[in-house]
Scaffold this motif. Structure first.
Motif, PDB file in Angstrom:
ATOM      1  N   THR A  38      -1.761   1.072   7.820  1.00  0.00           N
ATOM      2  CA  THR A  38      -1.131  -0.030   7.104  1.00  0.00           C
ATOM      3  C   THR A  38       0.358   0.214   6.893  1.00  0.00           C
ATOM      4  N   PRO A  39       1.135  -0.820   6.641  1.00  0.00           N
ATOM      5  CA  PRO A  39       2.510  -0.633   6.178  1.00  0.00           C
ATOM      6  C   PRO A  39       2.517  -0.296   4.684  1.00  0.00           C
ATOM      7  N   ASN A  40       3.657   0.232   4.211  1.00  0.00           N
ATOM      8  CA  ASN A  40       3.868   0.338   2.760  1.00  0.00           C
ATOM      9  C   ASN A  40       3.954  -1.054   2.148  1.00  0.00           C
ATOM     10  N   LEU A  41       4.687  -1.896   2.869  1.00  0.00           N
ATOM     11  CA  LEU A  41       4.980  -3.246   2.387  1.00  0.00           C
ATOM     12  C   LEU A  41       5.074  -4.178   3.583  1.00  0.00           C
ATOM     13  N   TYR A  84       8.786  -9.074   7.324  1.00  0.00           N
ATOM     14  CA  TYR A  84       9.548  -7.893   6.892  1.00  0.00           C
ATOM     15  C   TYR A  84       8.550  -6.841   6.436  1.00  0.00           C
ATOM     16  N   ALA A  85       8.603  -5.649   7.039  1.00  0.00           N
ATOM     17  CA  ALA A  85       7.650  -4.592   6.703  1.00  0.00           C
ATOM     18  C   ALA A  85       8.368  -3.251   6.626  1.00  0.00           C
ATOM     19  N   THR A  86       7.794  -2.329   5.858  1.00  0.00           N
ATOM     20  CA  THR A  86       8.312  -0.963   5.800  1.00  0.00           C
ATOM     21  C   THR A  86       7.186   0.016   6.088  1.00  0.00           C
ATOM     22  N   TYR A  87       7.551   1.114   6.764  1.00  0.00           N
ATOM     23  CA  TYR A  87       6.578   2.134   7.167  1.00  0.00           C
ATOM     24  C   TYR A  87       7.152   3.520   6.868  1.00  0.00           C
ATOM     25  N   PRO A  88       6.338   4.440   6.329  1.00  0.00           N
ATOM     26  CA  PRO A  88       6.829   5.794   6.056  1.00  0.00           C
ATOM     27  C   PRO A  88       7.041   6.576   7.348  1.00  0.00           C
ATOM     28  N   ASN A 144       0.857  -1.184   0.000  1.00  0.00           N
ATOM     29  CA  ASN A 144       0.000   0.000   0.000  1.00  0.00           C
ATOM     30  C   ASN A 144       0.894   1.236   0.000  1.00  0.00           C
ATOM     31  N   GLN A 145       1.000   1.871  -1.150  1.00  0.00           N
ATOM     32  CA  GLN A 145       1.865   3.042  -1.278  1.00  0.00           C
ATOM     33  C   GLN A 145       1.263   4.301  -0.658  1.00  0.00           C
ATOM     34  N   GLN A 146       0.022   4.209  -0.150  1.00  0.00           N
ATOM     35  CA  GLN A 146      -0.642   5.359   0.459  1.00  0.00           C
ATOM     36  C   GLN A 146      -0.628   5.281   1.991  1.00  0.00           C
ATOM     37  N   ALA A 147       0.227   4.460   2.552  1.00  0.00           N
ATOM     38  CA  ALA A 147       0.284   4.309   4.011  1.00  0.00           C
ATOM     39  C   ALA A 147       0.639   5.637   4.685  1.00  0.00           C
TER      40      ALA A 147
END
Length: 289
Positions: A135-138, A157-161, A50-53
């Motif tokens: 949500t996370p980005n990924l 494995y997750a990424t967050y803005p 989700n690129q809109q996190a």
């Protein structure tokens, strides 16, 4: 005739054990992830995007809870988890069993959940679980099969803005446990480190590492040192220990400032939780007036 019956007994025991195992446990054919929001549980193969996190930190601060929750087997898990997760931006749970009571709690607390479907026990999903407000980005699921128990251990494995414009990479791990040697342990960590080498921003790696031997500690620290991580120090340090006296749970980080980390005592699981606070290093992060 009696001899034949005696010889048949071990085979019958094995057959019963296999049948019981297949009745209780269901293993997915590949790594998969559940996303939990309100009453909805959505399944995706390995990764969610989700690129809109929304931004994870609050005014440059990240408050973190790391806890092996022991499949919510203790009666007071909900009360204690509510207290520990209050005002946290990131909650990393291991041995989370997605029962109806846990799903209801996630909805009540208005969390977004990302869980690795490592396996199902009586149709209830078990695996590591990330909880965040948004949500996370990924988020990507990873599993490693326990060679003795034949049940997967999981990692996420997750990424967050972040408000600094960077992205935070987070690894939530429940490491393989019952092994002879460190081959599977090393392979699980190497897979996650490979993902982290492609990330340029801040990192948090935390969870139940099952680091009960000096050999495992060396493998763990060597792997995470390759991506420039350092371990948090805890005050007080009541992390759960194996009979060897070695702690099982850890937090490693990079590109953040550690403000506090502590491991209080709790009877709501067979592991004590870890609570930590970080701030972003970027001086341009917006601060409250």
């Amino acid at each position: 005739m009696k001899k034949k019956w005696l010889l048949a007994i071990p085979f019958a025991v094995v057959a019963v054990a296999i049948t019981s195992y297949q009745t209780v446990f269901t293993l997915p054919s590949e790594s998969q992830l559940s996303s939990i929001s309100g009453d909805k549980v959505e399944l995706s193969l390995q990764c969610y995007r989700n690129q809109q996190a929304k931004i994870l930190d609050v005014n440059g601060r990240i408050d973190l809870l790391v806890w092996n929750i022991y499949k919510q087997n203790r009666d007071n898990w909900q009360t204690v988890l509510t207290q520990l997760s209050q005002n946290k931006q990131l909650v990393l749970l291991q041995e989370a069993s997605m029962t109806s009571s846990l799903q209801s709690w996630i909805k009540q607390q208005q969390w977004f959940g990302s869980q690795v479907d490592a396996f199902k026990a009586f149709d209830t999903t078990a695996g590591v679980l990330n909880l965040t407000v948004d949500t996370p980005n990924l988020a990507c699921a990873f599993t490693e099969l326990e060679p003795w128990l034949r049940l997967p251990k999981s990692a996420l494995y997750a990424t967050y803005p972040l408000s600094s414009g960077e992205s935070l990479a987070v690894v939530n791990i429940h490491a393989v446990n019952f092994t002879y040697g460190t081959q599977e342990y090393q392979r699980q960590l190497a897979t996650l480190v490979k993902e982290l080498t492609e990330h340029n921003g801040p990192i948090i790696v935390a969870g139940d590492f099952n680091s009960w031997s000096d050999a495992r500690l060396r493998v763990m620290r060597s792997a995470l040192n390759r991506v420039g991580l350092q371990e948090a120090s805890y005050q007080p340090d009541n992390r759960t220990q194996f009979i060897t006296g070695l702690p099982l749970d850890h937090i490693f980080y990079r590109g953040l400032t550690l403000e506090t980390a502590k491991a209080p005592i709790s009877d709501a699981s067979d592991h004590n939780p870890i609570v930590a606070s970080f701030t972003l290093k970027d001086k341009d992060v917006e601060r409250p007036n």
